[in-house]
Design an enzyme around this catalytic site. Structure first.
Site, PDB file in Angstrom:
ATOM      1  N   THR A  68      43.102  28.574  -3.647  1.00  0.00           N
ATOM      2  CA  THR A  68      42.126  29.629  -3.417  1.00  0.00           C
ATOM      3  C   THR A  68      42.824  30.970  -3.253  1.00  0.00           C
ATOM      4  O   THR A  68      44.048  31.075  -3.436  1.00  0.00           O
ATOM      5  CB  THR A  68      41.190  29.241  -2.232  1.00  0.00           C
ATOM      6  OG1 THR A  68      40.138  30.205  -2.164  1.00  0.00           O
ATOM      7  CG2 THR A  68      41.926  29.168  -0.906  1.00  0.00           C
ATOM      8  N   LYS A  72      45.262  31.941  -7.097  1.00  0.00           N
ATOM      9  CA  LYS A  72      44.752  31.302  -8.317  1.00  0.00           C
ATOM     10  C   LYS A  72      45.492  31.751  -9.590  1.00  0.00           C
ATOM     11  O   LYS A  72      45.659  30.965 -10.515  1.00  0.00           O
ATOM     12  CB  LYS A  72      43.264  31.616  -8.491  1.00  0.00           C
ATOM     13  CG  LYS A  72      42.363  30.920  -7.483  1.00  0.00           C
ATOM     14  CD  LYS A  72      40.911  31.219  -7.821  1.00  0.00           C
ATOM     15  CE  LYS A  72      39.969  30.535  -6.848  1.00  0.00           C
ATOM     16  NZ  LYS A  72      38.581  30.617  -7.292  1.00  0.00           N
ATOM     17  N   ASP A 108      35.382  26.104 -11.613  1.00  0.00           N
ATOM     18  CA  ASP A 108      34.299  26.987 -11.153  1.00  0.00           C
ATOM     19  C   ASP A 108      33.117  26.997 -12.132  1.00  0.00           C
ATOM     20  O   ASP A 108      31.956  26.955 -11.716  1.00  0.00           O
ATOM     21  CB  ASP A 108      34.814  28.415 -10.949  1.00  0.00           C
ATOM     22  CG  ASP A 108      35.668  28.540  -9.690  1.00  0.00           C
ATOM     23  OD1 ASP A 108      35.486  27.734  -8.766  1.00  0.00           O
ATOM     24  OD2 ASP A 108      36.521  29.450  -9.646  1.00  0.00           O
ATOM     25  N   ASN A 158      27.747  45.866 -14.602  1.00  0.00           N
ATOM     26  CA  ASN A 158      28.634  46.075 -13.454  1.00  0.00           C
ATOM     27  C   ASN A 158      28.675  47.535 -13.036  1.00  0.00           C
ATOM     28  O   ASN A 158      28.542  48.437 -13.863  1.00  0.00           O
ATOM     29  CB  ASN A 158      30.053  45.590 -13.779  1.00  0.00           C
ATOM     30  CG  ASN A 158      30.863  45.328 -12.535  1.00  0.00           C
ATOM     31  OD1 ASN A 158      30.347  44.781 -11.562  1.00  0.00           O
ATOM     32  ND2 ASN A 158      32.116  45.737 -12.532  1.00  0.00           N
ATOM     33  N   VAL A 161      31.812  49.917 -15.097  1.00  0.00           N
ATOM     34  CA  VAL A 161      31.531  49.374 -16.433  1.00  0.00           C
ATOM     35  C   VAL A 161      32.820  48.983 -17.164  1.00  0.00           C
ATOM     36  O   VAL A 161      32.822  48.050 -17.993  1.00  0.00           O
ATOM     37  CB  VAL A 161      30.645  50.346 -17.250  1.00  0.00           C
ATOM     38  CG1 VAL A 161      31.426  51.548 -17.729  1.00  0.00           C
ATOM     39  CG2 VAL A 161      29.984  49.628 -18.403  1.00  0.00           C
ATOM     40  N   ILE A 223      25.493  33.513  -6.594  1.00  0.00           N
ATOM     41  CA  ILE A 223      26.663  32.772  -6.103  1.00  0.00           C
ATOM     42  C   ILE A 223      26.809  32.920  -4.596  1.00  0.00           C
ATOM     43  O   ILE A 223      27.548  32.182  -3.970  1.00  0.00           O
ATOM     44  CB  ILE A 223      27.975  33.183  -6.801  1.00  0.00           C
ATOM     45  CG1 ILE A 223      28.346  34.630  -6.487  1.00  0.00           C
ATOM     46  CG2 ILE A 223      27.911  32.936  -8.282  1.00  0.00           C
ATOM     47  CD1 ILE A 223      29.831  34.883  -6.658  1.00  0.00           C
TER      48      ILE A 223
HETATM   49  P1  ATR Z   1      35.157  37.849  -7.170  1.00  0.00           P
HETATM   50  O1  ATR Z   1      36.485  37.533  -7.766  1.00  0.00           O
HETATM   51  O2  ATR Z   1      34.780  37.024  -5.987  1.00  0.00           O
HETATM   52  O3  ATR Z   1      34.058  37.870  -8.188  1.00  0.00           O
HETATM   53  P2  ATR Z   1      35.656  40.719  -7.114  1.00  0.00           P
HETATM   54  O4  ATR Z   1      36.630  40.629  -8.224  1.00  0.00           O
HETATM   55  O5  ATR Z   1      35.994  41.568  -5.951  1.00  0.00           O
HETATM   56  O6  ATR Z   1      35.320  39.310  -6.507  1.00  0.00           O
HETATM   57  O7  ATR Z   1      34.250  41.186  -7.721  1.00  0.00           O
HETATM   58  C1  ATR Z   1      33.182  41.531  -6.941  1.00  0.00           C
HETATM   59  C2  ATR Z   1      32.014  42.028  -7.827  1.00  0.00           C
HETATM   60  O8  ATR Z   1      30.998  42.548  -6.964  1.00  0.00           O
HETATM   61  C3  ATR Z   1      32.397  43.160  -8.757  1.00  0.00           C
HETATM   62  O9  ATR Z   1      31.634  43.054  -9.933  1.00  0.00           O
HETATM   63  C4  ATR Z   1      32.007  44.393  -7.956  1.00  0.00           C
HETATM   64  O10 ATR Z   1      31.752  45.538  -8.720  1.00  0.00           O
HETATM   65  P3  ATR Z   1      32.967  46.530  -9.121  1.00  0.00           P
HETATM   66  O11 ATR Z   1      33.722  45.859 -10.237  1.00  0.00           O
HETATM   67  O12 ATR Z   1      32.309  47.790  -9.547  1.00  0.00           O
HETATM   68  O13 ATR Z   1      33.809  46.691  -7.872  1.00  0.00           O
HETATM   69  C5  ATR Z   1      30.728  43.903  -7.317  1.00  0.00           C
HETATM   70  N1  ATR Z   1      30.377  44.675  -6.131  1.00  0.00           N
HETATM   71  C6  ATR Z   1      30.925  44.586  -4.906  1.00  0.00           C
HETATM   72  N2  ATR Z   1      30.353  45.468  -4.051  1.00  0.00           N
HETATM   73  C7  ATR Z   1      29.416  46.167  -4.775  1.00  0.00           C
HETATM   74  C8  ATR Z   1      28.480  47.205  -4.480  1.00  0.00           C
HETATM   75  N3  ATR Z   1      28.390  47.744  -3.258  1.00  0.00           N
HETATM   76  N4  ATR Z   1      27.671  47.641  -5.484  1.00  0.00           N
HETATM   77  C9  ATR Z   1      27.752  47.113  -6.718  1.00  0.00           C
HETATM   78  N5  ATR Z   1      28.614  46.119  -7.070  1.00  0.00           N
HETATM   79  C10 ATR Z   1      29.431  45.650  -6.109  1.00  0.00           C
END
Ligand code: ATR
Length: 294
Positions: A68, A72, A108, A158, A161, A223
């Site tokens: 984890t 990873k 996953d 996202n 983007v 998720i």
């Molecule tokens: P994981 O590997 O668990 O998916 P991560 O790589 O940190 O975690 O990704 C988290 C996702 O949640 C990303 O798509 C993030 O958007 P950004 O790429 O713009 O950071 C999204 N996310 C987290 N907080 C957010 C917020 N307040 N508003 C919109 N998107 C958010």
């Protein structure tokens, strides 16, 4: 793959920090359920030691385990062989040590599919457009899974983007990248909407999605599993849409690992769900009894 002797086999989840991993609850439940004299431990391995740890995996005496955060990607590099999902996702979450070799896989995506197959049978029959919110590690696995079931196009939405565009480069022409403001144009065609962001988790705001724009037969899944029914899922249910919560993915992604180490394919049951929810401080229906731990 040889079937292991199911006596005193040891597996572990390896991460840093590791105290909050819920994997031991799931695997210990199955070990008890199937009467296996094995064990599943938590192993905290700091980043500066993980390469050496994996290089000398034999010394641990483990049959394998889960990997984890934050290991990873390192695990992906250190394995002798990895499966197709791990290679495509660039991350390993499951290890098996056999005949002097370390095998890595990524379960996953399989966990996501297992959860939907169980929670919404027939969900993938008609295929169609999938809208994925988020572009992190979890999104990768889910996009891979949706492609494997024929969904097209996969619309990746996202906040940043550029990260969605990186995933289009990774997964190819069946995927498209968008900023969040385009969401209202995408929702009317969606067969499935998946939240892979951390938004909606306890203490975080929910993502602003107008669920009225979705077709009546769309499926909504998340998720996030704390709370079990996120605001997104609650609104989807009230709108009459099919929903699947995020706990199923956590449970189903554990199935292939347990089978590899202990030789029995375990079942994801309501009793297992209840046991995990109880450990998190929830009642079996997911209603909070007390403030859950992080
Ligand atoms: P994981 O590997 O668990 O998916 P991560 O790589 O940190 O975690 O990704 C988290 C996702 O949640 C990303 O798509 C993030 O958007 P950004 O790429 O713009 O950071 C999204 N996310 C987290 N907080 C957010 C917020 N307040 N508003 C919109 N998107 C958010």
């Amino acid at each position: 793959m040889s079937v292991p002797n199911v006596q005193n086999i040891r597996a572990a989840v390896i991460g840093w920090p590791i105290a909050h991993s819920r994997s031991p609850i799931v695997h210990s439940y199955w070990l008890r359920e199937y009467g296996i004299e094995g064990s599943y431990e938590r192993l905290g391995v700091p980043p500066e030691q993980i390469e050496e740890f994996l290089r000398t995996f034999e010394r641990t005496g483990l049959a394998g385990g889960n990997v984890t955060i934050p290991h990873k990607e390192v695990a992906m590099r250190m394995c002798d062989e990895v499966d197709e999902a791990a290679r495509l996702l660039g991350a390993v979450n499951t290890l098996r040590y056999e005949d002097g070799k370390l095998y890595g896989s990524n379960t996953d995506g399989i966990g996501f599919l297992g959860s939907l197959d169980a929670g919404a049978p027939g969900w993938d029959k008609a295929g169609g457009v999938a809208v994925v919110l988020g572009a992190g590690g979890a999104a990768r696995a889910i996009i891979w899974a949706l492609i494997s079931r024929g969904f097209s196009p996969i619309q990746i939405v996202n906040r940043t983007v550029e990260r969605a565009q990186d995933l289009v480069v990774r997964f190819g022409s069946g995927t498209q990248a968008h900023s969040i403001d385009v969401l209202p144009d995408l929702l009317p065609k969606a067969a499935i909407l998946v939240n892979t962001t951390s938004l909606g988790m306890n203490g975080q705001p929910s993502m602003d999605v107008d669920l009225d724009l979705l077709p009546d037969n769309a499926l909504v899944t998340d998720i996030v599993y704390v709370p079990l029914e996120t605001d997104l899922l609650a609104r989807a249910r009230k709108r009459g849409l099919r929903t699947v919560d995020g706990l199923g993915m956590l449970l189903h992604q554990a199935v292939p690992g347990f089978e590899q180490w202990f030789g029995i394919r375990p079942k994801v049951t309501d009793a297992l769900r209840a046991a995990v929810l109880a450990d998190m401080g929830f009642s079996a229906d997911g209603t909070s009894k007390k403030e859950p731990q992080a």
